[in-house]
Design a protein around this motif. Structure first.
Motif, mmCIF file in Angstrom:
data_model
loop_
_atom_site.group_PDB
_atom_site.id
_atom_site.type_symbol
_atom_site.label_atom_id
_atom_site.label_comp_id
_atom_site.label_asym_id
_atom_site.label_seq_id
_atom_site.Cartn_x
_atom_site.Cartn_y
_atom_site.Cartn_z
ATOM 1 N N ARG A 117 -8.692 7.799 -0.728
ATOM 2 C CA ARG A 117 -8.160 8.939 0.009
ATOM 3 C C ARG A 117 -8.810 9.011 1.378
ATOM 4 O O ARG A 117 -9.943 8.565 1.576
ATOM 5 C CB ARG A 117 -8.374 10.259 -0.750
ATOM 6 N N ARG A 139 0.849 -1.183 0.000
ATOM 7 C CA ARG A 139 0.000 0.000 0.000
ATOM 8 C C ARG A 139 0.884 1.232 0.000
ATOM 9 O O ARG A 139 1.674 1.430 0.933
ATOM 10 C CB ARG A 139 -0.945 0.032 1.195
ATOM 11 N N TYR A 188 -4.058 6.980 -1.072
ATOM 12 C CA TYR A 188 -3.469 5.645 -1.012
ATOM 13 C C TYR A 188 -3.588 4.934 -2.349
ATOM 14 O O TYR A 188 -4.485 5.221 -3.141
ATOM 15 C CB TYR A 188 -4.165 4.802 0.058
ATOM 16 N N SER A 217 1.343 5.336 0.095
ATOM 17 C CA SER A 217 0.691 6.500 0.684
ATOM 18 C C SER A 217 1.254 7.766 0.060
ATOM 19 O O SER A 217 2.418 7.811 -0.323
ATOM 20 C CB SER A 217 0.923 6.541 2.196
ATOM 21 N N ALA A 264 1.110 11.633 1.326
ATOM 22 C CA ALA A 264 0.667 12.617 2.308
ATOM 23 C C ALA A 264 0.853 14.021 1.745
ATOM 24 O O ALA A 264 1.932 14.358 1.247
ATOM 25 C CB ALA A 264 1.462 12.459 3.593
ATOM 26 N N THR A 282 -4.433 12.304 3.003
ATOM 27 C CA THR A 282 -3.541 11.321 2.386
ATOM 28 C C THR A 282 -4.291 10.534 1.322
ATOM 29 O O THR A 282 -5.476 10.223 1.485
ATOM 30 C CB THR A 282 -2.977 10.365 3.455
#
Length: 126
Positions: free
Chosen positions: A71, A18, A79, A20, A22, A77
């Motif tokens: 999101r 996964r 994803y 991310s 940010a 964030t």
């Protein structure tokens, strides 16, 4: 504006990761966000996009339903859940935000995104 991508790494074929992304000084809930990737020796390609309204998501046909973009507005964030990874998924993955133009006709055009993260490397071993 900063987009900080993370979560890449080395994984065996068939595994999951996964990613991310940010955001700072940018509210992901107010922008179309997307993931692109660039494999060694290849051009950057579209992976997935999530419209600012949250009403639309689009994926590259080649993914065959293995990836999911999402999101979390509270965490600001975005994803990218990647399942059933294949060696051909090996690439640097970039998150992008701030699409110019209509989502339906521009979501896959990298040059239409204003903000880009630094990329995170995903390596899938066979």
């Amino acid at each position: 504006v900063q987009l900080q991508a993370s979560g890449g790494g080395l994984v065996q074929a068939g595994g999951s990761l996964r990613l991310s992304c940010a955001a700072s000084r940018l509210t992901v809930g107010s922008y179309t966000v997307a993931w692109f990737r660039q494999a060694p020796g290849k051009e950057r390609e579209f992976v997935a996009a999530f419209s600012w309204s949250g009403s639309y998501t689009n994926y590259a046909d080649s993914l065959e339903g293995r990836f999911t973009i999402s999101r979390d507005n509270a965490k600001n964030t975005v994803y990218l859940q990647m399942n059933s990874l294949k060696p051909e998924d090996t690439a640097v993955y970039y998150c992008a935000a701030g699409l110019s133009g209509a989502f339906s006709s521009n979501y896959y055009r990298g040059y239409q995104y204003r903000y880009w993260g630094q990329g995170t490397l995903v390596t899938v071993s066979s």
